[in-house]
Each structure stands twice: as structure tokens, then as C-alpha cells.
Design an enzyme around this catalytic site. Structure first.
Site, mmCIF file in Angstrom:
data_model
loop_
_atom_site.group_PDB
_atom_site.id
_atom_site.type_symbol
_atom_site.label_atom_id
_atom_site.label_comp_id
_atom_site.label_asym_id
_atom_site.label_seq_id
_atom_site.Cartn_x
_atom_site.Cartn_y
_atom_site.Cartn_z
ATOM 1 N N CYS A 1 -8.660 9.975 5.035
ATOM 2 C CA CYS A 1 -8.080 10.540 6.531
ATOM 3 C C CYS A 1 -6.871 11.193 7.377
ATOM 4 O O CYS A 1 -7.789 11.255 8.028
ATOM 5 C CB CYS A 1 -8.701 9.334 6.753
ATOM 6 N N TYR B 1 -4.280 9.566 -2.256
ATOM 7 C CA TYR B 1 -3.453 9.454 -1.056
ATOM 8 C C TYR B 1 -2.767 9.681 -2.561
ATOM 9 O O TYR B 1 -1.429 10.667 -2.489
ATOM 10 C CB TYR B 1 -3.265 8.783 -0.044
ATOM 11 N N GLU C 1 1.184 -1.025 0.121
ATOM 12 C CA GLU C 1 -0.077 -0.232 0.284
ATOM 13 C C GLU C 1 0.742 0.945 -0.216
ATOM 14 O O GLU C 1 0.539 2.085 -0.921
ATOM 15 C CB GLU C 1 -0.872 -0.064 1.345
ATOM 16 N N ASP D 1 -10.281 4.594 12.359
ATOM 17 C CA ASP D 1 -10.950 3.321 12.907
ATOM 18 C C ASP D 1 -9.598 2.437 12.951
ATOM 19 O O ASP D 1 -8.868 2.239 12.930
ATOM 20 C CB ASP D 1 -10.795 2.257 11.480
ATOM 21 N N ARG E 1 -7.777 12.994 10.377
ATOM 22 C CA ARG E 1 -8.553 13.199 10.787
ATOM 23 C C ARG E 1 -9.879 12.529 10.931
ATOM 24 O O ARG E 1 -11.026 12.763 11.799
ATOM 25 C CB ARG E 1 -9.642 14.444 9.596
ATOM 26 N N TRP F 1 -8.351 -2.083 -1.004
ATOM 27 C CA TRP F 1 -8.682 -0.730 -0.861
ATOM 28 C C TRP F 1 -9.894 -1.935 -1.723
ATOM 29 O O TRP F 1 -10.757 -0.650 -2.831
ATOM 30 C CB TRP F 1 -8.183 -0.158 -1.588
ATOM 31 N N ARG G 1 10.561 24.237 9.205
ATOM 32 C CA ARG G 1 9.377 24.283 9.676
ATOM 33 C C ARG G 1 8.659 23.942 8.308
ATOM 34 O O ARG G 1 6.850 24.065 8.935
ATOM 35 C CB ARG G 1 9.004 25.198 10.593
#
Length: 320
Positions: free
Chosen positions: A202, A149, A62, A225, A222, A84, A180
Site C-alpha cells: 500500500c 516491504y 514492524e 485504511d 496508494r 500481519w 532529487r
């Protein structure tokens, strides 16, 4: 000294004890808390959970899929990775092109009806085989969308064109380690508002930090699971940190996992309790092929886990 895995196990117990019972997008229901952080010192072993088996080869395939910038599940299926499948399958069976058995609400029905579960597995297997064998079908139905992603990491779409965030952040770490601004962002609100994501990311952003010759990573997620997804996320971002540290000539520091909505699905509660009843075992170690110099050149055989001896797998249904 407490075992590093308790960073995760304490999260499980905290949500069982303090979680708010809520409805959710999938209709399953959850116990949920808002705001939680775990820290893993990557020098104390690779954080692949031992209180249940986490399939490391799936984590690797993945992550390599993300790094490639790929958004089509064909690459995953070629590596026997089915994590997926459900999202493109759902899009396909809801389309006019699908003419098989009724797959409405297949995730829930397959848990409650053994006969339907067999039909569902047969239909999904047909779907996956067509993705592997039929180029046109794979192109049309195998994608999880341009907001996934891999696309966000490697070709983030903005008003000035496309940005390869992953490549840029690696170059920044090498050239200006004290910056930063070592961030990769996966949340592209403009794309989501136009329906370009089957499942909006997510893990919304991650940031790197260099100090004392060590590379650390913090992920903001965010939605997590806790039973099925978060163990993958922990090991995946720990692995990404190792890969980037390897390319940049750094040691590894910490992986810090900050969660927004951290939840246990109601149909995972017994599985979580089973996991909490087990004692953690020694964490494994990670071995990377020293001949591979770039993150973008790693293949499956270049990444190995040593000394992994977990408790048995605990199965649980995925919420789609």
C-alpha cells in the site's frame, strides 16, 4: 496554534463528509476519497496519535522487520506482534494442507458469529504457535511473499539483479544530500502480475529531502485504511525518518503523507466518530539510543517513546 494531530483528524472528518460510498476488495465497503495530503512537523512532537492508543511497540517491531528485509511473520510473533497474521493464515486455510474447521470468509464471520469467532481465534492461535515452533511450517506458511516491504526495501528484483534500496538511499543522503533521487520504491509490478504478493504494498514509494541540516520524508500511499492502518503508517515513517536522520547526522524536518485512495471502512464509521469526539493530548517525544550508529543495528530496546498519555484504545475489525 492548532494541535498537530488535526492533520489526521481533519482527514477523518473530510472523508466522513465527502467520501464516495464504494465496494472494495474485501467486500466490506468503504467511504473513499482520491488524493489527500497531511504534513507533520517532527520538531513539534512525535506523531503518535493521542485520540486513541496506538501500540508503539508494534510500530517499532514492524519497522525493524521491514528494515531487516524479513518477509516471514515469525519475527513479528516473537515480539507479540499479530498485525500481519491474517494474510498468511488465509493462504494456509485455503490450502489442501489445512484440515480444520471451515474458515471461509473468516474476517466477516468472526464479527457476526460469536461461536465462530472463538473457533477462528483458536485456529489462528494454533497457526501462530506452529509458526513459532516448527521451522518447516514457518518456512512454508509464515511468509507474506517476496513482494513484501522488507524484500522490496532490501532486495528489489529488477532486470539487472537485486538492489538494496534502503542501504543505497542512506549512502546517497550522506554523500549527495541535495540529490532529487533519494527514493525507495515498493511497487514491483512484475512480481504482482505473477501472484507473488498476498497483499501488494500500500505504501508504494517514499522520498527523502535534505535542507538546512534537516531530513524530511514524503510517503505516497496508494491505499490507506484511515482508521486502522494510517495511524501506524504515520508513526512508522516518522520513526524511519528519525532513524535515518540519526545515522546521517541530521535533524528531522517534516513527514509528508500523500494518500491515493483514502478510505474509511463502513464498519469503522462509529469508531471514527468516537475518535473525533476526543480532544488531542500533548504529543510524546522519541528517544533513540545514541550508542547505536546504524539504522540496521537498532533493536527494540534502543527505541523509546517518552510522555505518551493517549485516550483509550478503540477496537475495530480488520478487513482482509
Amino acid at each position: 496554534m492548532q494541535h498537530p494531530e488535526y492533520a489526521y483528524l481533519d482527514l477523518c472528518q473530510y472523508v466522513l463528509d465527502n467520501g464516495n460510498k464504494k465496494d472494495d476488495r474485501t467486500g466490506t465497503g468503504v467511504l473513499s476519497v482520491f488524493g489527500y495530503q497531511m504534513r507533520f512537523d517532527l520538531n513539534k512532537g512525535f506523531p503518535l496519535l493521542t485520540t486513541k492508543r496506538v501500540p508503539f511497540r508494534l510500530v517499532v517491531s514492524e519497522l525493524l522487520w521491514f528494515i531487516k528485509g524479513d518477509t516471514n511473520i515469525r519475527f513479528l510473533l516473537q515480539h507479540n506482534n499479530h498485525i500481519w497474521d491474517e494474510w498468511p493464515f488465509k493462504k494456509y486455510v485455503e490450502s489442501e494442507e489445512y484440515n480444520g474447521p471451515d474458515m471461509t470468509n473468516f474476517a466477516h464471520r468472526s464479527q457476526q458469529d460469536e461461536e465462530f469467532a472463538k473457533v477462528y481465534q483458536e485456529e489462528k492461535e494454533k497457526f501462530c504457535n506452529r509458526i513459532l515452533e516448527d521451522d518447516e511450517f514457518a518456512k512454508k506458511w509464515g511468509s507474506i511473499g517476496p513482494a513484501a516491504y522488507g524484500a522490496q526495501w532490501r532486495s528489489f528484483q529488477g532486470p539487472y539483479g537485486s538492489t538494496d534500496q534502503l542501504k543505497e538511499v542512506i549512502e546517497q543522503i550522506k554523500s549527495n544530500p541535495d540529490s532529487r533521487r533519494h527514493l525507495v520504491v515498493s511497487w514491483n509490478a512484475n512480481q504482482f502480475s505473477h501472484g507473488e504478493a498476498l497483499l501488494p504494498p500500500c505504501h508504494t514509494l517514499f522520498q527523502f529531502y535534505v535542507a538546512d541540516g534537516k531530513l524530511s520524508c514524503q510517503l505516497y500511499q496508494r491505499s490507506g485504511d484511515i482508521f486502522l492502518g494510517v495511524p501506524f503508517n504515520i508513526s512508522s515513517y516518522a520513526l524511519l525518518t528519525h532513524l535515518i536522520a540519526h545515522e546521517c547526522g541530521l535533524q528531522v524536518g517534516e513527514f509528508i503523507h500523500s494518500l491515493g485512495d483514502a478510505h474509511i471502512y463502513l464498519n469503522h464509521i462509529e469508531q471514527v466518530k468516537t475518535q473525533l469526539s476526543r480532544e488531542p493530548k500533548p504529543l510524546p517525544t522519541l528517544k533513540l539510543n545514541p550508542e547505536v550508529k546504524s539504522v540496521f543495528d537498532f533493536n527494540m530496546d534502543d527505541i523509546q517513546i517518552i510522555g505518551y498519555d493517549p485516550h483509550p484504545t478503540i477496537k475495530a475489525p480488520i478487513a482482509v
